[in-house]
Design an enzyme around this catalytic site. Structure first.
Site, PDB file in Angstrom:
ATOM      1  N   ASP A   1      -7.277  -7.358   1.382  1.00  0.00           N
ATOM      2  CA  ASP A   1      -6.993  -8.829   1.399  1.00  0.00           C
ATOM      3  C   ASP A   1      -7.883  -9.356  -0.144  1.00  0.00           C
ATOM      4  O   ASP A   1      -7.502 -10.229  -0.747  1.00  0.00           O
ATOM      5  CB  ASP A   1      -7.944  -9.425   2.488  1.00  0.00           C
ATOM      6  CG  ASP A   1      -7.352  -9.030   4.013  1.00  0.00           C
ATOM      7  OD1 ASP A   1      -5.954  -9.031   3.812  1.00  0.00           O
ATOM      8  OD2 ASP A   1      -7.865  -9.001   4.830  1.00  0.00           O
TER       9      ASP A   1
ATOM     10  N   ASN B   1       0.917  -1.118   0.026  1.00  0.00           N
ATOM     11  CA  ASN B   1      -0.092   0.018   0.086  1.00  0.00           C
ATOM     12  C   ASN B   1       0.913   1.211  -0.079  1.00  0.00           C
ATOM     13  O   ASN B   1       2.294   1.179  -0.015  1.00  0.00           O
ATOM     14  CB  ASN B   1      -0.772  -0.041   1.098  1.00  0.00           C
ATOM     15  CG  ASN B   1      -0.209  -0.003   2.681  1.00  0.00           C
ATOM     16  OD1 ASN B   1       1.005   0.556   2.656  1.00  0.00           O
ATOM     17  ND2 ASN B   1      -1.026  -0.642   3.618  1.00  0.00           N
ATOM     18  N   ARG B   2       0.165   2.411   0.069  1.00  0.00           N
ATOM     19  CA  ARG B   2       1.033   3.656   0.030  1.00  0.00           C
ATOM     20  C   ARG B   2       2.120   3.788   1.220  1.00  0.00           C
ATOM     21  O   ARG B   2       3.458   4.020   0.857  1.00  0.00           O
ATOM     22  CB  ARG B   2       0.030   4.968   0.157  1.00  0.00           C
ATOM     23  CG  ARG B   2       0.659   6.178   0.090  1.00  0.00           C
ATOM     24  CD  ARG B   2      -0.139   7.269   0.484  1.00  0.00           C
ATOM     25  NE  ARG B   2      -1.576   7.309  -0.070  1.00  0.00           N
ATOM     26  CZ  ARG B   2      -1.886   7.775  -1.233  1.00  0.00           C
ATOM     27  NH1 ARG B   2      -0.877   8.629  -1.896  1.00  0.00           N
ATOM     28  NH2 ARG B   2      -3.007   7.748  -1.704  1.00  0.00           N
TER      29      ARG B   2
END
Length: 354
Positions: free
Chosen positions: A277, A202-203
């Site tokens: 997920d 993610n970021r």
């Protein structure tokens, strides 16, 4: 490869999900007054629900999308471990490879919700590495499951299950008889030598991969990533890097190919739980089914969008994904799916990290 063909090919893919299997518990009710003992709301509990979380939620999404899912993890011999196993059974996930460690407390996240708002989350469970015998049992079960699978998804939340011993065992198996391996981890650098095909930071995880501190993570955007594409490959060893950027969608890089972008819609905190997920489950299945990264990213983003329209930890069903990507039309008496053009514009707003 067209989207419809990919969705058909996903069916039956034998998938092993290894990582931190958790139990997600939701306690919901009305909160209409404050407690006399402290300035906190009193929640009159009306409903309690349990379901798979973490790696278990990845496996549940794999099964919901029509593939064969097996979950490898270490759980305790407590009531939470029993409830987790039962929830996986209901989701159609094979649980025979779960290792039960006597005395261990199963990872569990409790969320208290009132009027659609989460008031508090409290966690329980052991985050220390499993005992030596449990690690050995996990490695042995990984050996057996690996021999029978086509896709391995690693869901590493950093809670102790993926020890160096387990990662080394996966690397050894991958060097002998490669499978399609996708990793979602808070420490992606630990898997650089495993031989992974794709990773999903993610970021904030992408910022760490690029040597940036937490304060700089908010500045990570598509332009930043495009300028550091080679560094992402070098830090992960992967050929495909799918970076999820919250309400900015996702950007997927492939060695030797052009990056691709997908859009996202904003969602509340409760609706974003577990969306990562779902994304990694759909991405891994699509890539293993033969989709190019652009198509796989579109499928994964659509699956994540489906679950962000649901409350709490949820799965994307195959039928829901087909409706999202291939709207149904009736031709005579036959119901058919017609390809849908991808959206070009993203919605503005903020949504939690996934």
């Amino acid at each position: 490869m067209e989207v419809a063909a990919v969705l058909d090919a996903i069916s039956g893919i034998r998938t092993v999900v290894v990582g931190e299997a958790m139990l997600d518990v939701y306690v919901e009710g009305a909160g209409r007054r404050l407690c006399q003992e402290a300035p906190v709301p009193v929640v009159a509990v009306a409903r309690r629900a349990e379901g798979p979380g973490g790696a278990a939620n990845v496996a549940a999404n794999v099964a919901a999308l029509g593939a064969h899912a097996s979950c490898l993890s270490v759980v305790g011999d407590d009531s939470e471990g029993r409830l987790l196993r039962e929830s996986l059974d209901r989701a159609g996930v094979e649980t025979g490879h779960l290792v039960c460690e006597p005395g261990r407390r199963t990872l569990t996240k409790h969320r208290v919700v009132a009027a659609g708002q989460m008031l508090v989350r409290f966690d329980q469970g052991d985050v220390d590495p499993p005992r030596t015998d449990s690690q050995q049992a996990l490695v042995e079960r990984l050996n057996r499951a690996f021999a029978e699978c086509e896709l391995v998804i690693v869901s590493d939340y950093g809670y102790g299950i993926l020890t160096p011993r387990v990662i080394a065992a996966l690397a050894a198996l991958q060097s002998q008889s490669p499978r399609f391996v996708v990793v979602d981890s808070k420490n992606l650098g630990a898997y650089r030598g495993v031989g992974v095909a794709a990773v999903k930071p993610n970021r904030f995880q992408a910022a760490r991969l690029l040597g940036m501190n937490g304060d700089d993570a908010a500045a990570v955007n598509a332009d930043t990533l495009l300028s550091r594409e080679a560094d992402l490959y070098g830090a992960t060893g992967a050929s495909i890097v799918a970076v999820t950027l919250d309400s900015d969608g996702a950007i997927v890089f492939q060695r030797g190919g052009s990056p691709c972008r997908t859009t996202a819609r904003p969602s509340s905190g409760l609706r974003a739980i577990g969306a990562g997920d779902t994304y990694v489950a759909a991405l891994g299945l699509a890539l293993a089914a033969g989709a190019d990264p652009s198509t796989a990213s579109r499928i994964a983003s659509a699956a994540a969008e489906v679950v962000t329209r649901k409350e709490g930890t949820a799965v994307c069903l195959r039928e829901e994904l087909c409706d999202e990507l291939l709207p149904r039309r009736t031709l005579g008496s036959e119901l058919i799916y017609v390809p849908k053009k991808p959206a070009r514009d993203s919605d503005a707003g903020d949504c939690p990290t996934w």
